[in-house]
Design an enzyme around this catalytic site. Structure first.
Site, PDB file in Angstrom:
ATOM      1  N   SER A 135     -59.661  22.237 -14.192  1.00 58.56           N
ATOM      2  CA  SER A 135     -60.821  21.502 -14.675  1.00 58.56           C
ATOM      3  C   SER A 135     -60.851  21.683 -16.191  1.00 58.56           C
ATOM      4  O   SER A 135     -60.944  22.809 -16.677  1.00 58.56           O
ATOM      5  CB  SER A 135     -62.083  22.089 -14.040  1.00 58.56           C
ATOM      6  OG  SER A 135     -63.236  21.526 -14.629  1.00 58.56           O
ATOM      7  N   LYS A 155     -58.517  17.569 -13.661  1.00 59.09           N
ATOM      8  CA  LYS A 155     -59.880  17.021 -13.625  1.00 59.09           C
ATOM      9  C   LYS A 155     -60.441  17.077 -15.040  1.00 59.09           C
ATOM     10  O   LYS A 155     -60.384  18.109 -15.693  1.00 59.09           O
ATOM     11  CB  LYS A 155     -60.722  17.863 -12.657  1.00 59.09           C
ATOM     12  CG  LYS A 155     -62.223  17.737 -12.799  1.00 59.09           C
ATOM     13  CD  LYS A 155     -62.945  18.467 -11.664  1.00 59.09           C
ATOM     14  CE  LYS A 155     -64.115  19.287 -12.179  1.00 59.09           C
ATOM     15  NZ  LYS A 155     -64.793  20.041 -11.102  1.00 59.09           N
ATOM     16  N   ASP A 206     -70.789  17.276  -5.599  1.00 60.97           N
ATOM     17  CA  ASP A 206     -70.762  18.713  -5.874  1.00 60.97           C
ATOM     18  C   ASP A 206     -72.215  19.198  -5.834  1.00 60.97           C
ATOM     19  O   ASP A 206     -72.716  19.646  -4.790  1.00 60.97           O
ATOM     20  CB  ASP A 206     -70.089  18.931  -7.247  1.00 60.97           C
ATOM     21  CG  ASP A 206     -70.122  20.376  -7.740  1.00 60.97           C
ATOM     22  OD1 ASP A 206     -70.740  21.227  -7.088  1.00 60.97           O
ATOM     23  OD2 ASP A 206     -69.531  20.666  -8.819  1.00 60.97           O
ATOM     24  N   GLY A 245     -64.881  25.510  -8.591  1.00 60.62           N
ATOM     25  CA  GLY A 245     -64.890  26.786  -9.309  1.00 60.62           C
ATOM     26  C   GLY A 245     -66.123  26.874 -10.185  1.00 60.62           C
ATOM     27  O   GLY A 245     -66.738  25.846 -10.514  1.00 60.62           O
ATOM     28  N   GLU A 253     -66.505  12.738  -9.646  1.00 57.74           N
ATOM     29  CA  GLU A 253     -67.366  13.801  -9.107  1.00 57.74           C
ATOM     30  C   GLU A 253     -68.764  13.709  -9.713  1.00 57.74           C
ATOM     31  O   GLU A 253     -68.922  13.628 -10.937  1.00 57.74           O
ATOM     32  CB  GLU A 253     -66.710  15.155  -9.444  1.00 57.74           C
ATOM     33  CG  GLU A 253     -67.359  16.364  -8.811  1.00 57.74           C
ATOM     34  CD  GLU A 253     -66.583  17.648  -9.119  1.00 57.74           C
ATOM     35  OE1 GLU A 253     -65.374  17.561  -9.483  1.00 57.74           O
ATOM     36  OE2 GLU A 253     -67.173  18.736  -9.031  1.00 57.74           O
ATOM     37  N   LYS A 277     -68.415  24.719  -2.880  1.00 58.25           N
ATOM     38  CA  LYS A 277     -68.511  25.938  -3.702  1.00 58.25           C
ATOM     39  C   LYS A 277     -69.258  26.982  -2.891  1.00 58.25           C
ATOM     40  O   LYS A 277     -70.356  26.708  -2.389  1.00 58.25           O
ATOM     41  CB  LYS A 277     -69.262  25.663  -5.008  1.00 58.25           C
ATOM     42  CG  LYS A 277     -68.452  24.839  -6.003  1.00 58.25           C
ATOM     43  CD  LYS A 277     -69.228  24.597  -7.274  1.00 58.25           C
ATOM     44  CE  LYS A 277     -68.370  23.812  -8.275  1.00 58.25           C
ATOM     45  NZ  LYS A 277     -69.183  23.274  -9.376  1.00 58.25           N
TER      46      LYS A 277
END
Ligand code: OSB
Ligand code: MG
Length: 374
Positions: free
Chosen positions: A135, A161, A238, A290, A213, A262
């Protein structure tokens, strides 16, 4: 298992480079760790709350309060035999998932050690190695971002990402796609857009993104479902997903076609596994997100990512991308094939570096079950 003590710690750890998202920049982490001691073993958990309540409503300080005054005492009194009992023990406390996950995950780690099996096996994992992505935060220039991407692809990472926001999106995707037409590429807006941006977001379809996302509100399903109808590119949620029921609602409403799991956001391993299973039954792939974790949270993310439906590369990457000196041994390494191999050591598999943790600790509290006298 009888819990002898729960030790809470806060550590200060600077990141090797700042991480910028649409909601802010992080330079130094305030890490909360819980060590649960039972019958000569120690299970460890890491709280994924941010320093400020900008990703979710929790922060390092709210989690510390809940752990010290509510959740820690509840756990110490109940002495669960399995991590799966934690949601029942914590049920009276609403929300505060990241604080809850800190303790629940430590109990799973402890249980795996007691059984003498790797945590991944206790969770029902099936993969000997997990695929890894990176990311990449918002940079001060596109050239800087290009250099970062080049470095991460050379290191073997399987998916890139890009954090995005209005003003840091299509012109960035254009440059990246022009240079790397074939890579797995996605973006994460952390709620930086509104439904009025739907035409603009439809333009993202030109870049063959694996997913977009959380483009809209952090607490929304409905408007994401409206947006998804207008896009070819799959949406991934998310922030909006806090448990299995949220995932079912999002899937049934067509709010997303992919889910980021997550551990902290969903409250720990029990709910993460339930959510994973529900998505799998409905043909929706998941991947592990993460939260700039140290090696302890990272080890838990790695174990979770071995479950069958974690088919897409996650945001679980090498220790060295975040820390000059991680608090586990060995540090997390990613192979030239872009994978992290699962260790066959009992529990989380990575040893905790107690001396280093002690040096980095800025506050510490011990919780014990009340001793009933007489
Ligand atoms: O939205 O996935 C996110 C980091 C902090 C808060 C939210 C997010 C992230 C990341 C970083 O994307 C993932 C990582 O490398 O740990
Ligand atoms: Mg995200």
């Amino acid at each position: 298992m009888k819990i002898d003590a729960i030790i809470l710690r806060e550590l200060r750890m600077p990141l090797v480079r700042p991480f910028e998202t649409s909601f802010g920049v992080t330079r130094e982490r305030r890490i909360l760790l819980a060590e649960v001691q039972s019958e000569g073993l120690s299970g460890w958990g890491e709280c994924t709350a941010g320093e400020r309540p900008f990703f979710s409503s929790e922060s390092t300080d709210t989690a510390w309060h809940l752990l010290l005054n509510e959740l820690g005492p509840m756990l110490a009194e109940q002495s669960p035999g399995h991590g799966g009992e934690c949601p029942r023990i914590f049920r009276r406390v609403r929300g505060n998932h990241m604080a809850k996950a800190t303790l629940e995950n430590a109990i799973w780690d402890l249980e795996a050690q007691r059984e003498g099996i790797p945590l991944a096996q206790l969770l029902g994992g099936v993969r000997p190695a997990i695929p890894c992505g990176v990311s990449l935060g918002i940079q001060s220039s596109i050239d800087e971002l290009m250099a970062e991407i080049e470095r991460e692809l050379e290191a073997g990472y399987l998916r890139v990402k890009l954090k995005c926001k209005p003003g840091w999106d299509v012109k960035v995707f254009e440059r990246v796609r022009h240079r790397w037409p074939g890579i797995l590429l996605s973006c994460d807006a952390n709620s930086a857009y509104r439904l009025g941006d739907a035409d603009h977001l439809a333009g993202f379809d030109d870049f063959d993104l694996l997913m977009i996302e959380q483009p809209l509100w952090h607490d929304d399903f409905y408007y994401h479902s409206m947006l998804q109808k207008r896009l070819e590119t799959p949406l991934c949620l998310d922030e909006s997903i806090h448990n299995r029921r949220d995932a079912l609602a999002a899937i049934e409403m067509g709010s997303c076609r992919i889910i980021n799991i997550k551990l902290g956001r969903v409250g720990g391993f029990s709910e993460a596994i339930a959510l994973h299973n529900a998505a799998q039954e409905r043909g929706v792939p998941v991947w592990c997100g993460g939260m700039l974790e140290t090696g302890i949270g990272r080890a838990h993310n790695i174990a979770l990512s071995t479950l069958e439906n974690f088919t897409l590369p996650g945001d679980v990457s090498a220790s060295a991308r975040y820390w000059a000196d991680d608090i586990i041994e060995p540090e997390v390494k990613v192979s030239a094939q872009g994978e992290i191999e699962i260790l066959d050591t009992p529990g989380r598999g990575y040893e905790v570096r107690r001396d280093l943790i002690e040096r980095l600790t800025v506050r510490k509290e011990t919780i014990r079950a009340l001793q009933l006298v007489g």
